[in-house]
Structures are given as structure tokens and as C-alpha cells.
Design an enzyme around this catalytic site. Sequence first.
Site, PDB file in Angstrom:
ATOM      1  N   ASN A   1       0.806  -1.222   0.000  1.00  0.00           N
ATOM      2  CA  ASN A   1       0.000   0.000   0.000  1.00  0.00           C
ATOM      3  C   ASN A   1       0.839   1.273   0.000  1.00  0.00           C
ATOM      4  O   ASN A   1       0.572   2.210  -0.753  1.00  0.00           O
ATOM      5  CB  ASN A   1      -0.947  -0.002   1.210  1.00  0.00           C
ATOM      6  CG  ASN A   1      -1.938  -1.157   1.167  1.00  0.00           C
ATOM      7  OD1 ASN A   1      -1.960  -1.922   0.190  1.00  0.00           O
ATOM      8  ND2 ASN A   1      -2.738  -1.299   2.204  1.00  0.00           N
TER       9      ASN A   1
ATOM     10  N   HIS B   1     -17.653  34.844 -31.781  1.00  0.00           N
ATOM     11  CA  HIS B   1     -18.786  34.088 -32.333  1.00  0.00           C
ATOM     12  C   HIS B   1     -18.453  33.555 -33.721  1.00  0.00           C
ATOM     13  O   HIS B   1     -19.331  33.440 -34.556  1.00  0.00           O
ATOM     14  CB  HIS B   1     -20.043  34.954 -32.432  1.00  0.00           C
ATOM     15  CG  HIS B   1     -20.457  35.610 -31.157  1.00  0.00           C
ATOM     16  ND1 HIS B   1     -21.414  35.097 -30.321  1.00  0.00           N
ATOM     17  CD2 HIS B   1     -20.018  36.753 -30.547  1.00  0.00           C
ATOM     18  CE1 HIS B   1     -21.569  35.893 -29.277  1.00  0.00           C
ATOM     19  NE2 HIS B   1     -20.735  36.903 -29.381  1.00  0.00           N
TER      20      HIS B   1
ATOM     21  N   SER C   1      -5.843  10.910 -48.289  1.00  0.00           N
ATOM     22  CA  SER C   1      -7.057  10.136 -48.220  1.00  0.00           C
ATOM     23  C   SER C   1      -6.890   8.904 -49.077  1.00  0.00           C
ATOM     24  O   SER C   1      -6.265   8.948 -50.133  1.00  0.00           O
ATOM     25  CB  SER C   1      -8.220  10.971 -48.739  1.00  0.00           C
ATOM     26  OG  SER C   1      -9.244  10.159 -49.224  1.00  0.00           O
TER      27      SER C   1
ATOM     28  N   LYS D   1      -6.586  15.444 -51.020  1.00  0.00           N
ATOM     29  CA  LYS D   1      -6.756  15.899 -49.639  1.00  0.00           C
ATOM     30  C   LYS D   1      -5.423  16.094 -48.898  1.00  0.00           C
ATOM     31  O   LYS D   1      -4.505  15.315 -49.048  1.00  0.00           O
ATOM     32  CB  LYS D   1      -7.606  14.892 -48.850  1.00  0.00           C
ATOM     33  CG  LYS D   1      -9.007  14.703 -49.384  1.00  0.00           C
ATOM     34  CD  LYS D   1      -9.930  15.864 -49.112  1.00  0.00           C
ATOM     35  CE  LYS D   1     -10.255  15.999 -47.641  1.00  0.00           C
ATOM     36  NZ  LYS D   1     -10.805  14.804 -47.045  1.00  0.00           N
TER      37      LYS D   1
ATOM     38  N   ASN E   1      -5.048  16.370 -45.175  1.00  0.00           N
ATOM     39  CA  ASN E   1      -5.828  16.325 -43.949  1.00  0.00           C
ATOM     40  C   ASN E   1      -4.992  16.661 -42.722  1.00  0.00           C
ATOM     41  O   ASN E   1      -3.924  16.105 -42.538  1.00  0.00           O
ATOM     42  CB  ASN E   1      -6.422  14.936 -43.776  1.00  0.00           C
ATOM     43  CG  ASN E   1      -7.380  14.581 -44.900  1.00  0.00           C
ATOM     44  OD1 ASN E   1      -8.036  15.455 -45.453  1.00  0.00           O
ATOM     45  ND2 ASN E   1      -7.434  13.313 -45.246  1.00  0.00           N
TER      46      ASN E   1
ATOM     47  N   GLU F   1      -6.643  16.935 -35.653  1.00  0.00           N
ATOM     48  CA  GLU F   1      -7.915  16.267 -35.333  1.00  0.00           C
ATOM     49  C   GLU F   1      -7.742  15.230 -34.229  1.00  0.00           C
ATOM     50  O   GLU F   1      -8.578  15.120 -33.330  1.00  0.00           O
ATOM     51  CB  GLU F   1      -8.473  15.563 -36.580  1.00  0.00           C
ATOM     52  CG  GLU F   1      -8.883  16.494 -37.695  1.00  0.00           C
ATOM     53  CD  GLU F   1      -9.165  15.702 -38.982  1.00  0.00           C
ATOM     54  OE1 GLU F   1     -10.288  15.220 -39.126  1.00  0.00           O
ATOM     55  OE2 GLU F   1      -8.241  15.568 -39.817  1.00  0.00           O
TER      56      GLU F   1
ATOM     57  N   GLN G   1      -6.620   0.451  -7.462  1.00  0.00           N
ATOM     58  CA  GLN G   1      -5.685  -0.071  -8.472  1.00  0.00           C
ATOM     59  C   GLN G   1      -5.937   0.631  -9.810  1.00  0.00           C
ATOM     60  O   GLN G   1      -5.027   0.763 -10.629  1.00  0.00           O
ATOM     61  CB  GLN G   1      -5.894  -1.585  -8.614  1.00  0.00           C
ATOM     62  CG  GLN G   1      -5.048  -2.205  -9.715  1.00  0.00           C
ATOM     63  CD  GLN G   1      -5.204  -3.721  -9.754  1.00  0.00           C
ATOM     64  OE1 GLN G   1      -5.196  -4.379  -8.729  1.00  0.00           O
ATOM     65  NE2 GLN G   1      -5.330  -4.268 -10.954  1.00  0.00           N
TER      66      GLN G   1
END
Lengths: 467, 467, 467, 467
Positions: C112, C158, C279, C285, C287, C292, C324
Amino acid sequence: MKKTKLWGGAFAEAPDETAWRFGQSIESDWNLLAEELEVSLAHARMLERQKILPAAKAKKLIRALESLVRDAEEGRLKIPRDAEDIHAAVEEELRKRVGDIAGMLHTGRSRNDQIATVARLYLRRRCDRLLSLIKDLQREIVKQGARHANAPMPGYTHQQRAQPVTLGFHLLAWFWMLQRDGERLETVKISANTCPLGAAALAGTPFKIDRHWTAKQLGFDGPTPNALDAVSDRDFASDALHACATLMLHLSRMSQEIVLWSSEEFGFLRLPDRVTTGSSIMPQKRNPDFAELIRGRSARCFGHWVAHMSMMKALPLGYNRDTQEDKPPLFDALALCRDSLLLMRTMIEGAQFDKQRMREAAEAGHIAATAVADFLASKGVPFRQAHERVGRLVRACEEVGLTLREATPDLIRSVLQADPDEILPLLSAEAGIRSRDGYGGPGPNAMKVQLAEARAALRRKGFVARQ
Amino acid sequence: MKKTKLWGGAFAEAPDETAWRFGQSIESDWNLLAEELEVSLAHARMLERQKILPAAKAKKLIRALESLVRDAEEGRLKIPRDAEDIHAAVEEELRKRVGDIAGMLHTGRSRNDQIATVARLYLRRRCDRLLSLIKDLQREIVKQGARHANAPMPGYTHQQRAQPVTLGFHLLAWFWMLQRDGERLETVKISANTCPLGAAALAGTPFKIDRHWTAKQLGFDGPTPNALDAVSDRDFASDALHACATLMLHLSRMSQEIVLWSSEEFGFLRLPDRVTTGSSIMPQKRNPDFAELIRGRSARCFGHWVAHMSMMKALPLGYNRDTQEDKPPLFDALALCRDSLLLMRTMIEGAQFDKQRMREAAEAGHIAATAVADFLASKGVPFRQAHERVGRLVRACEEVGLTLREATPDLIRSVLQADPDEILPLLSAEAGIRSRDGYGGPGPNAMKVQLAEARAALRRKGFVARQ
Amino acid sequence: MKKTKLWGGAFAEAPDETAWRFGQSIESDWNLLAEELEVSLAHARMLERQKILPAAKAKKLIRALESLVRDAEEGRLKIPRDAEDIHAAVEEELRKRVGDIAGMLHTGRSRNDQIATVARLYLRRRCDRLLSLIKDLQREIVKQGARHANAPMPGYTHQQRAQPVTLGFHLLAWFWMLQRDGERLETVKISANTCPLGAAALAGTPFKIDRHWTAKQLGFDGPTPNALDAVSDRDFASDALHACATLMLHLSRMSQEIVLWSSEEFGFLRLPDRVTTGSSIMPQKRNPDFAELIRGRSARCFGHWVAHMSMMKALPLGYNRDTQEDKPPLFDALALCRDSLLLMRTMIEGAQFDKQRMREAAEAGHIAATAVADFLASKGVPFRQAHERVGRLVRACEEVGLTLREATPDLIRSVLQADPDEILPLLSAEAGIRSRDGYGGPGPNAMKVQLAEARAALRRKGFVARQ
Amino acid sequence: MKKTKLWGGAFAEAPDETAWRFGQSIESDWNLLAEELEVSLAHARMLERQKILPAAKAKKLIRALESLVRDAEEGRLKIPRDAEDIHAAVEEELRKRVGDIAGMLHTGRSRNDQIATVARLYLRRRCDRLLSLIKDLQREIVKQGARHANAPMPGYTHQQRAQPVTLGFHLLAWFWMLQRDGERLETVKISANTCPLGAAALAGTPFKIDRHWTAKQLGFDGPTPNALDAVSDRDFASDALHACATLMLHLSRMSQEIVLWSSEEFGFLRLPDRVTTGSSIMPQKRNPDFAELIRGRSARCFGHWVAHMSMMKALPLGYNRDTQEDKPPLFDALALCRDSLLLMRTMIEGAQFDKQRMREAAEAGHIAATAVADFLASKGVPFRQAHERVGRLVRACEEVGLTLREATPDLIRSVLQADPDEILPLLSAEAGIRSRDGYGGPGPNAMKVQLAEARAALRRKGFVARQ
């Protein structure tokens, strides 16, 4: 301040002031007033029917409850701020009208089964309301979708323009997200629809009550089969919170697209003034505040689910006071969904799309590349090779600052090893869209099929729960 | 290290090493191998059937895929650590066997629809496994429940002894919790059962594929109606995570009771050695570790749900790489449910209850108080007054250090205003239990009914999805 | 399969197979190997120093541990898959080298306190690594920020263009977000830095150990003051998870901007090839996958925090096996932060900005409106009125399809009641930027000050924990 | 209903009714009234000082604000239900008093920097209040801890009795948990203490404001270094939510122990009547409702953190309306902590412990086993062997129904290979406790040291933020 408590006989000392406030749930519970009275009335009628209460007293109790129902409907009952919870508040009102007989209402029931029954009834009603609002929103989406069924716009992956699709096609994707929400809520409603009343504190009651009768009176499918489970179970709330969170998640995705499409960079969408706000400091702004608020508040529903699950975790069975916390998140989530559905409908109903701008975006750059690769593949070029050739063409174009639509016949011939006359017609948005006309695609025939399916779903009463 | 990529034509520079590792999903994806191959095979057969690929090449491709299926079943395929994802890994293997024809497999599909189809198929299978494990656990519960149908134990509210119930009654409460889990998972399985294959990147494909045919081959109810929604939707994962989280929540509640009942203070339960551990420093300990681990790990499922919902929030439609994160939590949650159900079954199957100790607890203190109040009420005393009188009796007993069962006739008479001869028989655990014999209660007839209902539910194939 | 257990004397039956697997933590624990050995070594040296072990045996133990440290550093120790946890694995290795003396290592300690000490030590090291990676990332941001200190771009509110700012100004906002992350992690590191070793199972040990000495050897500020708290407390983990979640939240916001800026609609940013992917189906593409993935995985950290807090909730003090579960989320969160910081640095280092496009965006539309309103206000028009006049001008421009820069002098004069010659110069991006030159603003002098402050922060060793 | 909006010039259409309600934040914002006025006043004084407003008008504005402050303090200002937010409400009130000059207050600031400043100021104050309440609670704990410093009770691991400790030792574990909460909140307070005022909408202002002066007036350490970051950053809220969640987590653990200790099974604790409630149906119940409510509501704080983090995730910089959602969870979390600390203090202050029962529990069963194993180890038996021998003894005792204290000398001799006369004295609770007297342990000297450290911490002003 007088405190109306339903207990107290065994206690010498008055409750602590902070404790009293901390334990109160009356303000939140007040939402449940109509259902509290309805369940009490059904219980009282059962007590009369089973001759558990003497006929005269039972009748008096029933009449008093009926008058409370009328007063509640007409808004004549006010929240008694000094009541602990709604059960105490209603009993107090009853006591004013019929005296000590009021106490008889608790014969054969407890706050534990009462609150669980009331909450389930309330949830069923709110689900019905949301189901109807989902249909309303879907209806507007189908309208706009049909109007713009063939209007080109870019389809995106990785936030990059990928292939031309149509606005109608994109909007119908929203329709089907909401269709799943409808089905999910329908399931929540159905699985919540068993009646805990009569489970009493945790182990039923010695009184000869008729649980099947009260369940039926209140529109439930039947009584819950185990009294201990009946008072311990809050699955109905967590299922509802998951359904609300998922609905809000979907609305957050639509909202994100509304926010982006309303930006100057995209310029696809102008929201109606009545759901747009200005800036205190920048007079030209047309802020999509309500899309932002829906987006932001969806997170609140995630928090509610977490609060609920974490609150219930590792609770031993039998009522624990912790579960008093089940209601405020549920009330808030349901109200949030209602308002968000209403506002989303207003936004979509009044949305003005700049179709010219969308079409331009759908034809810019190298967006037709896939169509070319697919064409090569259909001519027998293994797909990987087709893909690589088109990739080289894109790169060649970029080096000289051309888009794919501007590629010279020579370039096409040398890099793609294909006839430019076959390639060039593939490069318009319409050509790309027309070619993808299989089930579920954006092509004109596929869109007719999809719109017909959506309308058929709209016409069905309610939503088919998945089975 | 060679990197197998399905793209690259337009790129000048090699990917960054950390980036490569960060983007890889092959280890997690490897769980999906069987389904990846199955979906690829159905797709290849459809390409042949629709004459999209030349017959000879299609046949070669199909035979190669079939050999891969066999190799996978027999554990002969190893995770290729340098592949980016499972699609690349499978294509690479195919290429070794049939050369460039391998590339043709991607005709008319994309990784976007492929992965969504594979994940749904995988989920359906794992749901079936969980449904079967839930039944197994329920079966053990019914066995123990029937064995101890009439064995008294205290029912608790607020962790306080409230009323006597029976162990069988308490255990059956667990049964019904699990019954809802079964119904919920059945619903998840059904609502996930539409097929995205053919949605391609986001807008279908120009090839004349037959989405209805592949959907049927793979056991889906039909193709998804909108290609964009098909590749963007991850509701199947969040619904599954909610169902897993709820199942684990229920198991955490059972676990909490197992932990408490195994304590010296309660002393109700001795778990079998094979699901008990010792202490490295305290040799006498019999630790209910697996109940603790289930209780603790239930929280992991809450985290998974949060991670999923928060990841999906406000994502525009069309594939975004973020959604690669949908699978690890799902795999983990499903495996956690499987193991927890297995362990809970072992715990319950081997549980030894100390019925003597439970009975004593069910008769100690003032636990019969409600029965007395109910009795007074049945004699016409308004419930509130009955309640208050019994409260005063409890307090009077406490002041002189007696339990309710030890109250003197004089005390009973003076405080309750009732005949001691009528009151005293109410104070045994059996009397309390026997009197609560209405539907859903712990009484002997009620328990017979409930056991019969539970057994009938067990006999039904699967679970009835709520509808 | 042999199972190495540190307990078992009181047990008749072998552990269940699933139970064994469920309880194992060795794979996850293996991360802690270096720290496990280091803590064991300090403990062994203390046992020798305090003469708790006989000198010869203690020396043998210490030498064996030292050889293990070397083997571990050189990667010669392999995860023993059949060990339950890392303590058992290390003891087993030790036993191979010195026989039964190995068991003496556990004198005066327990798993512990051992695991709590090891985890804190591990955390301290990983914090140091993250702090250094944060500085590295900040350094790149300052470089790009200085390079583009005066390059106009739109500032957004915004998601609408609000006022012209500079790219350098925007990038420095990222710098200060990271600065807070550094300060937060520094605090986490410091508050975790007390030593539980010697708390044993929960109440210390009868052996005359020297907790202050081991604490000092291991670089802690001192021993924890209460043994029960020492083994029950996991605040260090939740604090770390909060700090990681906040860091990832910041990186998710940067990632979102990178994703948007990389889109065709914005066109502000081109990421280097080595952190861009293509892609499989759309060859054109580029990407921003890693932005992301960071964005998506930030959600994982939220889930980890929830899992941790919900797991710890309502746990009685003293070790419970639930805890644990504290390590896997922590390991994952720390590794995720490390990789994300590395990738973000690569992205920013190689980012190419399209300054022309940004400038155009910073001057388009009505973005100078605030500047005009501020000007009117500075001339004594109450701000609300100034705001309303500019609002009317914007509306008038929109009706005739003009941007603010194209407004005619007449229009300006009539709607604003101001001299066009004073207004027109306000409408360039530079004018707007130059005017906002107070502390913290984007103006040229303000930017110099801000860059100097950022560089001063970079030069400081570590981060100043807020105090 | 009149709607007071701070914008509107560019809009043709009135806002939608639902939209208006959805966007309102006035009820929640009203909490911020005092701080809103204070910040406005500092801003107005700065405008006067910098001669940005004409002296006379500035003075008028300042005097009006001062009168508002007085009215607010005396409760004379009522929430204007038709105002959108607090800024609009205050401006409206101001307008009533000084007419159009009111609009001048917005010179050189925006709602974006204003709300961020007000929220930070509010947070600082609430942190101070919580810090003081934490000390109050700690003080009661130290009182009870000192009173019961040497009273034996069982220490638990895995909810099993593990080793004898003392009640004082256990209670002081609570003290140190709270100490960390104090330190954490102190850090939150400090790191929130920079001033966004003057950042305006996102890019500062052309007015020659003095941000350092207002920051100092309001007690901040200085102005925030980047205006865009200043209006985008909500770390102060998430840090506070984490600190509140952790505090509530600690209180949930104490509550769980209070609930268990109050049960008939444990019988360790009787709570005072004023924080105990009864049952509407079971008159004998003494329910620890407030411990349960604290335990349950801790989950609410987890939900708030999730809602906040998930709301902020992936938001582009610059104000987004989503962040309006930052305040309600923060207000709720702070109020919840306040009430929970108050109630916990009441519970602990009035707690009556049954020390006889605790002592019996601390000596029952095999709880002294570790002490025996430690003893054998101190005699040179390798710890693993010592552990196994004691394990065998425990098993032998169990087989014949004895506790360890009742083991016969023969049994001890044969199984332990030790002298019974040395073993038997180890088996009392006091012996076990006395032997564990090193730093941080429950022994009498160790407890003196620990109490002295706790009292020293109490005497320090505030909490030392970890640095």
C-alpha cells in the site's frame, strides 16, 4: 419559519437551519405537482375500492384531491417555501381542507414508491412532448431538404472539401440523426413505463392494495415485479439523460455547422434576425448565438449524465437520500432539449442559403479528384494505382497554380494516361453528384427515394422503437 | 521501418515518426480482424456479382480473402506492427497473395464506410455474448434466490435497518436490474443493425454496387438511408457505452453489498476462496477484491462514455479523424462487462450466507416499527398519528435501553394505546415478512409468483427489447 | 501457468482464472519499473542503516537490487506475464538472485505505501518531462509570433470577424495558455512531493524505520503526516489528470484553429507534409489529421478524470482495491500530453501562413466597425449612440452590397454625422491594429512588450508555481 | 415585455421569444451584482483619471455607481426579469439615474472583458469564504481527534478489519485531506488573480486606458498579458471546479464513513438530532440524510467539471457564446461546498462515538495477525515466511472457531514456531497501537506530534499554496 415534516416523533432536537435548506427539494419538485396529485388520486381511489379506508373518509379525501387538481391546473397553488418536499406540501394543503384524514393518504404507500411513480409519469409526458418537437423540426428539415435537393455544395471530410454533394442531401443527414433520437426516446418512454406504486418503503405493505389497478389507472404497463428494485432503480432517469445527451450532441453538430456556414469564410448561410444577436461593441456582427448556446449547453447534458451515474454508483439497494439528486438534472435536461429543438426549428425554418457560393465551393480546387480516380478504376486500373495517378495530377496542378478543372489536356494525358475528353466532363459539381445516384447517395434519383422515406417516417405516428 | 499507407501520392515529405505512432490504430483495430475480413469478403462477392470487377480477378480476390479468413480463425495472422490500421494490414496481406489485384478491393468503398460497418458487426456479436452472460448470471441469482426465498434478513434504507425482508427477495432485486440490462443491450444491438457499407467516403460511389445485398449478407436489417449520416454517425458506440455503463453501475451496487456483507460488521457472506485474495501483510484478511475491482472499474465505463460524447460534440458531419477514438473505449467497456459478469457469477454461485446472523439482524432493534404503525393504521388511526405514536414508543424504549421486541406490555398500552397481545406477535421477522405478501413483496406467496416470473424470463430466448 | 502471489497462506482454493487476469496489473505497472526499484533500494538501504536487517543480509539485498537497476536500465528485464503486479515481479527476480532473503525487503513496508510512493515518484519525473516539452512548444510559438508580429489577420468572436489583429498577437495567446499549463503542472509536482513510504498497510509499522531519511533519499520534501491518509490519498493523480485535461483542452483549441485555418474556406495555413495525411479515396486531400487526433483525444483525458473521481467517490479510508484503477488513466494521460506537445511543436514549427489571404480577411466586410464606433465615442458621442449609428451604417451598406471600406462619403456623413476624411483612414487593417496599442493589445509597441515578457518567461528555469 | 438589449442597430426583426429566454442569464448573473458594480466603478474612476471622459460627466457616472453600490448592499435592487444579462440590467438602472451618460460607461471596455473580470473577482471572494470554512471544520476535527487520540478502533483495508488504530488517528486523516483542499483552493485563488479588464472585445481598445491601475484597484496582481487570451480563457473556472470536486470527493469519503459508522452493524456513531432525519413510514429510523446528501451531491461537482471542460473543448479563441455556460456550474459548486462544509462541521461537532463498541471491534477476530507477523520478522524470519506462518495459524483458528486471541499456546508454538508468552501480549488493541509509534502512526507519541503539526497548520493564516 414553520417546517412541515412527515417525520419527527423520535427526535428531541429541531433540525439545523442549513440542514433544513440543504435537504429541501420543494422548488425542484414543484415541477411534479400535476403528477404528484394524479398519483395520489389514483392511490386514494384504490384505497376506497379495496375498502382499506372507510368509504366516507375515502370519498372526502378523493374530493379534496380532485379540488387540488383543479386548483393546480388553474395555477392557484403556490409553492409553499417552508415545505420539505412536494409530498409534505400536498399533505399540508390536504390537511387544510380535510383535517387529519389527510394523513390516511399515506396508508399503504411511502415517499419512496410515491416519488418513483411520480417521476416516471412525469418523464413519460415530457418524452411525448419531445417526440412531437422532434417531428416538428424534422418537418422543417424535409422542407428545406426538398427545396435544395439538387443544390450543389461541398461535402467535407477532415474539414476539407472532399466531394460535391447537395445541400438537400446534407440536411437529410440531420433528419436521420433526429430519427434515431425519436426512436431512442420512444424506447426510454416504454422502458420507464412500469409502476413502482405499492412498493412502499422497500418491501410492499401489509394492506391489501391492488398494484395492478393503480398501474393501469395511471397508464403504466403494469407494476414493477420487485419492491426493493422498484424503490432503488433509477434507470429511467439515466436512460432519459443518455437520450437527452445524445439529442443535444446531434444538435451540437448541427449548430457547429450553422456557426461555420454563417461565418464570412464559408458564407453559406444567413440566419433570420430573430435568432441572431448583435454585439455591444461591434455593430456589424450577426452572431449565431443560439447555435452557440445549443452547442455549449449540450455539454451540460453530459455533466448531468455523469452526475447521475456517479451518484448512483455503488449505492446499496433500498432508498438512499443521495437519489434525491436524480431529479434536478433530469428536469434541466428535458427542458434544455425542448428549448433547443424549438430554436433549431426557428433557425432552419428561416435559414437563407447562398446557393451560388455553395456551388462555387463545390467546384473549386481539386474536389473532383475522387470522381476521376473512380473513373480510372472503372476502366480497369487497380484502385490504388488510379488513386496514385490522380494524386500526381493534383500535385502537378498545385505546382503551377491550377485547379483540377483547369488542368491542360496534355497534363491529363501524360499523368493520368487517360483521354482528356473523358475526364473533363467529370469535373463539374453536377457530374459528380449525378454519378453518385445509388441508395443513400446525393444523386437526383437517390434523393427522391430518400425524401420519400423521410416523409413516410414523418407520417408515422410517433417513432418506431427499435425492437 | 516500412510504413504501409493507403495514400501518399500528393506528398513530398515522409511522415514524422511521432506522428506515425500517434496515428496508428492497428493494435486496437486488431480486435476487428474477423469482422474486417467478413465485410471485405461480402464486398468482394458483391463486386463480382454486380460485374464491377472482371470475373477472373474478382474470383482470385475472393479466394484470397477466404484463405485469410481461415488463417485468421486458426490464429496464423500476426499483427503487423508497421501497418497504420487494419485496412492497410489486410490489404498488405492480400497483396502478398494476389499482387496488385488487392487494390481492387477498394473499388466502390472507402475506409470510412468500411470501418463503420466492421464496428457495427463487431458490436452485434459482442452484444450477443453479453446477453448470454447476463442470462448465466441471472440463472445463478435465481438459484440462490429460490434457495433463500424465505430466509429473513434486514431490508435497509439510508443504510439503516428498516424492515425485515428475505434474502431471496433481495437477490431477486438484482435479477430485475440485470433484466433491464438485457433489454437495453438488445435494443442497442437492434438499433445498431443497419449497414453503412457503400456510403464510401461520404457520398456513395459511382459504381453500381448493391447495398441491400451486402447488408443482407452481413445480417443487417438494411443499408443506412443517407451516406453522409452513415459515415458520421457513432450513436451505436455511445448507446453501447451507456448500456455497458449502466450494467457496470448495477454490478457496482451488487459489489458494494457484497463488500459490506463480507465485512466483520455485517458478517452475512463468505465468498469462495477462488474469488477472494489475501493481504501481503495481514495474513487473516479475506478481501473481496473482485467485488472491489468491479466497483472501481464501473467508473471506467463512465469515463469512456464521457470521452466518447465529448469527442463527438460539435463535430461537423463527414469523417473527422477524431472519431478514430471511438473504438478503444468501446472494446474496453465490452471486455470489462464480460469479465465482470463472469466474476460476479462465480461470486454468487459460491457465496455462502450466514443465515443465522442475517435473521438476528432482521429482528434486532426497532425494525418492526413500521409493521406496528401499519397495524394501527389498519385499525383506523390516521397514518400520521400511528407513525407518531410508534415514534414515541421507540424513543421510550431507547431511553431505557430496550429494543422494540422487549417493550413491556404497559409501555405498549400507554404509548400506543393498543392491546399488547395484538402488537407482540407483529414483532418477529417472519410476521413482518409474511404480512407483506402482495405483488412484488417478500412474503411467501409473493415470492413464489416472483420466482415464477423470473424463471419465465430466463426461459425466453434473448431479451425482449422494450417496444 | 504459475502465479506469483504475495499472499495465500489462509486459502484452500486456487484463484479463478478470470479472476487472476482481472486482478493483474503487471502490464500497466511495468511503466513503474525504474521507480519501483529505486524506492525498494532506498528502503533496503534504510533497513540496513537502521540495523533492522542483519548487515550481511541487507548488503546482499542491496547489491541484488543494484544489479536489477542496471539490468532494467539496459532493458534486460522482461515483463513476467504470470506475475500479479510489479511488486511480485520484482520480488520474484530478487528471489532468483538471493533466495529467501528477498522476502526481507518487505520488512516494515506494505504494497500500500510502496505503490503510493512509486506512483508519486513516477509522476514527478513525468511532470518534469512535460514541463520541458511545454517550453519547447512555447519557444516555437514565440518564433512564429515574432516573425508575424505585425501581420494582419481577423480577430473573431462568435466565429465572426470582429476586429483586425495580428497573427503574432493571436499566436501569443497560445503562449499564455501554455504558460498556465506549466504553472499548473509545477504545482501538481510540488503538491505530490511528500513521501508515503513507511505508512505500511495503513498504520505504520513497529519496526524502527526512518521515514524522513527515505523521503529525503528519494527527493521528497518529507514524509506524509498521517499513515492512513498516506495510503488512502490519490489527490496527486486527480490533480495530475486535471492538469493534463486542461493542457489537452488548450491543445484542442489550438487544433481546432489549425483545422479551420487549413480549410479551403479559411486558407490561412498549410501544415508541413510530415504532419499531414492523405485520403485513401480522395487524392487531393491534405488532412490535418494530427490536429484532429489531438482534438479528439483531449476528450479521453476528460474521461480519465471522470473515471478517477467517480472511482474514488465515497470510498472509506484505508486501501481499497478499487484504487488499483488509478494508474492506467494517469499513464495514458501523461503519454498523451507528451505526444500531443511533440506533434503540436512539429505543426507550428513547419506551419506556412498565407499572409496575403489573412490580410484580405482582416479588411473585408465591416470589420472596422468597432474602430469607427470607438472614434465617435472619443469625440464625445455616448458609446451606445455611437454603436447604434455605426450599426445603421453597416445595414445601409449591406442593403446596397457595399463593404464598410466602400461606403460613400455621403453615406458616412449622413448616417454617422461625422467627417468622412476622419473616418476613411480608420478602415484599413493597419489603422485598426496600430490604434490598439495598450498593454496586452495587438499594436506594434504592445507586441514588443508582450514578446519581451514571453521571452523572459521562457528564460526562467521551470515555471513559477502560483503562490 | 420590454427587452433591454445592448445591441440591435443592424437588425430588422425582433428576437424570438424562446430565443430571448434561452439567451438570458440574468438570474444566474445576479449573484455577481456586487462585483459587477465594483468593477464598473473602478473602470469609471479610471476613465475619469485618464481624462477619457469629461470630468463632469465622469463624476456624475461615478456618483451614480456609488449610489447603486449602496442600494445593492442594502438589498434595494431587484432582479429586473426582462434584462438580458447583468451588464444590461446595471446600465438600465444607471440610465434611470443619469440618462444617456450611462452609455459612456462602456467606453474602452466590452462585455467580454467585463464578465471575465467580474467572475474572477467573485471567485476570489468565494475562495476566501471556503478557506475560512475549511479551517472551521478542521478545528472541530482536531478537537474530536485530540479527545479520542488514544481510543482504539479498527483500521480497515478492503472494508475488512486490518489493524487496530485509534479514532483520533482516523479523524486526523480527514484533517490532512482538508489541508490539501485548502492549499488547492489557495492556488486557484492566486492563479485566477490577474485582471482581464481592458482587453475589451478581444483586442484591447484605442482609448488610453490604464489597465495596471484598474487591476490594482480591484486587488489583482496585474493585468493579463494578452487581450485575446484574456477574453478566451476560463481556466480560473475549471481550476475552481476541480478544487470543489476534490473537496466534495473528500467530504463524500467522510460521509460514507459517517453513514457506515451510524449503521446498526457498525454502531460506532450517533449523529446529533439536528442533522438526522426520520422516516415517514419507519418511526425508529435515525437517518444520516445529510451525510447521504453530501455524498450524493459530490457527484454533481463531477458533472459540473465535465460540463465545463466539454463546453470549452475545441472552441476557437475569441469570445464564443458557449462560454456563458461557465457561471451556473461554478456558482452551484461553490455554494455546495459552502453548505457541505457547514453541515459536516455540525455533524462532527455533535458526533457521539461509542468507544466501547469501537474497542471491541478493534480486538475481535484475527486483527492482530500483522503484529504477530511483524514480530516474527523482527526475530529474523524472512517476512514472506512469517506471513505464511501467521496465515496458517489464522486458518487453524478458523477451523476450530477461535479468534487469534483465543489461540492455544500449543497451536501458537506448533504453527508459528514461537514462544506463546511473547506472542500473547501482542494481541491486545493497545499493544498493536503502542507499537506503531513512528512518524505518522497511531501510537501515543506519534499522535502527539501529529496533533501538534495539525494545530500549527490551523494557526497559520490561510493555507500555504504549494510552491
